[in-house]
Design a protein around this motif. Structure first.
Motif, PDB file in Angstrom:
ATOM      1  N   ILE A  63      31.384  -9.146 -12.598  1.00  0.00           N
ATOM      2  CA  ILE A  63      32.332  -8.165 -13.138  1.00  0.00           C
ATOM      3  C   ILE A  63      32.632  -7.141 -12.051  1.00  0.00           C
ATOM      4  N   GLY A  64      33.918  -7.024 -11.715  1.00  0.00           N
ATOM      5  CA  GLY A  64      34.356  -6.024 -10.747  1.00  0.00           C
ATOM      6  C   GLY A  64      35.098  -4.921 -11.479  1.00  0.00           C
ATOM      7  N   SER A  65      34.913  -3.689 -10.990  1.00  0.00           N
ATOM      8  CA  SER A  65      35.551  -2.566 -11.683  1.00  0.00           C
ATOM      9  C   SER A  65      35.975  -1.488 -10.694  1.00  0.00           C
ATOM     10  N   PRO A  66      37.110  -0.851 -10.944  1.00  0.00           N
ATOM     11  CA  PRO A  66      37.404   0.376 -10.214  1.00  0.00           C
ATOM     12  C   PRO A  66      36.546   1.496 -10.805  1.00  0.00           C
ATOM     13  N   THR A  67      36.365   2.537 -10.040  1.00  0.00           N
ATOM     14  CA  THR A  67      35.648   3.712 -10.542  1.00  0.00           C
ATOM     15  C   THR A  67      36.658   4.658 -11.166  1.00  0.00           C
ATOM     16  N   GLY A 104      35.794   2.602  -5.444  1.00  0.00           N
ATOM     17  CA  GLY A 104      36.305   3.931  -5.782  1.00  0.00           C
ATOM     18  C   GLY A 104      37.148   4.467  -4.649  1.00  0.00           C
ATOM     19  N   GLY A 105      37.955   5.461  -4.945  1.00  0.00           N
ATOM     20  CA  GLY A 105      38.814   6.054  -3.932  1.00  0.00           C
ATOM     21  C   GLY A 105      38.029   6.829  -2.896  1.00  0.00           C
ATOM     22  N   SER A 106      36.878   7.343  -3.284  1.00  0.00           N
ATOM     23  CA  SER A 106      36.016   8.089  -2.362  1.00  0.00           C
ATOM     24  C   SER A 106      34.813   7.234  -1.990  1.00  0.00           C
ATOM     25  N   ARG A 107      34.224   7.521  -0.865  1.00  0.00           N
ATOM     26  CA  ARG A 107      33.048   6.750  -0.439  1.00  0.00           C
ATOM     27  C   ARG A 107      31.915   6.911  -1.460  1.00  0.00           C
ATOM     28  N   ASN A 108      31.718   8.118  -1.917  1.00  0.00           N
ATOM     29  CA  ASN A 108      30.661   8.380  -2.904  1.00  0.00           C
ATOM     30  C   ASN A 108      31.272   8.894  -4.199  1.00  0.00           C
ATOM     31  N   GLY A 109      32.171   8.118  -4.764  1.00  0.00           N
ATOM     32  CA  GLY A 109      32.932   8.570  -5.924  1.00  0.00           C
ATOM     33  C   GLY A 109      32.361   8.152  -7.271  1.00  0.00           C
ATOM     34  N   GLY A 110      31.161   7.593  -7.253  1.00  0.00           N
ATOM     35  CA  GLY A 110      30.542   7.208  -8.523  1.00  0.00           C
ATOM     36  C   GLY A 110      30.411   5.696  -8.702  1.00  0.00           C
ATOM     37  N   GLN A 111      30.584   4.948  -7.609  1.00  0.00           N
ATOM     38  CA  GLN A 111      30.493   3.476  -7.709  1.00  0.00           C
ATOM     39  C   GLN A 111      29.144   3.019  -8.252  1.00  0.00           C
ATOM     40  N   GLU A 112      28.089   3.712  -7.878  1.00  0.00           N
ATOM     41  CA  GLU A 112      26.760   3.271  -8.349  1.00  0.00           C
ATOM     42  C   GLU A 112      26.604   3.457  -9.864  1.00  0.00           C
ATOM     43  N   TYR A 113      27.273   4.440 -10.405  1.00  0.00           N
ATOM     44  CA  TYR A 113      27.237   4.617 -11.871  1.00  0.00           C
ATOM     45  C   TYR A 113      27.987   3.467 -12.561  1.00  0.00           C
ATOM     46  N   VAL A 114      29.067   3.047 -11.912  1.00  0.00           N
ATOM     47  CA  VAL A 114      29.858   1.931 -12.458  1.00  0.00           C
ATOM     48  C   VAL A 114      29.018   0.648 -12.448  1.00  0.00           C
ATOM     49  N   ILE A 115      28.354   0.425 -11.317  1.00  0.00           N
ATOM     50  CA  ILE A 115      27.477  -0.746 -11.200  1.00  0.00           C
ATOM     51  C   ILE A 115      26.398  -0.682 -12.280  1.00  0.00           C
ATOM     52  N   LEU A 116      25.838   0.501 -12.462  1.00  0.00           N
ATOM     53  CA  LEU A 116      24.775   0.670 -13.466  1.00  0.00           C
ATOM     54  C   LEU A 116      25.293   0.349 -14.870  1.00  0.00           C
TER      55      LEU A 116
END
Ligand code: FMN
Length: 175
Positions: A63-67, A104-116
Motif C-alpha cells: 500500500i502506497g500513500s501520499p502524506t 510527502g512534500g517535505s523530507r520529514n512531513g509525517g511519512q513515518e506516521y503514514v507508514i505506521l
C-alpha cells in the motif's frame, strides 16, 4: 486454489502522481524477479468490491500513500475501513505479506506516521508486515511535492526498490 496475483500494489492517492510512480517501482522489482503483479490506483474509477477481490487474490499487498496532514488521505482510509468485512468474514487477509510506501512534500512531513497507519492496518488484519531490504527501516519513504518530483529522490527510490526486494525474498521463503 491457484493464486492469481503474487503482489498487489495499491496507490492510495486521489491523483496519479508520486505515489503511483513509487508503487509501480516496487512492483517492477517484483515483476523482474518473475512475480505476477497488479497495480490498482485509487485515482482510477474502480469499485471497492473489485479492489477487495484483488486483495483476497494476492499473496502480498503493497500500500502506497501520499502524506496528508501526517496521515493517509480520506480515499485510502475509506478503502481501509471497508476491508473490515474481510476481517469479519474469516480473516481473509491473514498471513498475506504486507509492505508500505509513503511520500510527502517535505523530507520529514509525517511519512513515518503514514507508514505506521498502514502497518497497523495490516497487523490488525493479521498480515505479515515487512520492511525494505538492506536500507531496512519501515518501507519506502520518499519526498516529492509536485507531480513526478519523486523521480529525483534517490533515497526514496532506493527504499522503495528495497521494499520490492524484501517482498521477493520473503515470498520465495514461503513457497
Ligand atoms: C491535503 C494535503 C495535505 C498534505 N499534507 C502533507 C503533510 O502533512 N506532509 C507532507 O510532507 N506533505 C503533505 N502534502 C503533500 C503531498 O504529500 C505530496 O504532494 C505528495 O507528493 C502527494 O503525492 P501524490 O503525487 O501521489 O498525490 C499534502 C498534500 C495535500 C493535498
Amino acid at each position: 486454489m491457484e493464486t492469481k496475483i503474487d503482489v498487489l500494489g495499491i496507490s492510495g492517492s486521489p491523483r496519479k502522481g508520486n505515489t503511483e510512480i513509487l508503487v509501480k517501482k516496487a512492483l517492477d522489482v517484483c515483476e523482474s524477479e518473475g512475480l505476477k503483479t497488479k497495480l490498482v490506483s485509487l485515482a482510477d474509477d474502480i469499485s471497492t468490491d473489485e479492489i477487495l477481490g484483488y486483495m483476497c487474490d494476492a499473496r502480498a499487498i503493497i500500500i502506497g500513500s501520499p502524506t496528508y496532514f501526517a496521515n493517509v488521505p480520506a480515499k485510502l482510509k475509506d478503502l481501509m475501513d471497508k476491508t473490515i468485512i474481510l476481517r469479519r468474514q474469516g480473516r481473509k487477509l491473514k498471513n498475506k505479506i504486507g509492505g508500505a510506501i509513503a511520500v510527502g512534500g517535505s523530507r520529514n512531513g509525517g511519512q513515518e506516521y503514514v507508514i505506521l497507519a498502514i502497518h497497523n492496518f495490516m497487523l490488525i488484519h493479521e498480515m505479515l508486515v515487512v520492511s525494505d531490504k538492506d536500507t531496512a527501516h519501515f518501507g519506502g519513504i520518499a519526498s516529492g511535492r509536485n507531480l513526478g518530483d519523486v523521480v529525483n529522490d534517490k533515497e526514496g527510490l532506493e527504499t522503495t526498490e528495497n521494499l520490492g526486494k524484501r517482498l521477493v525474498e520473503i515470498l520465495a521463503l514461503l513457497i
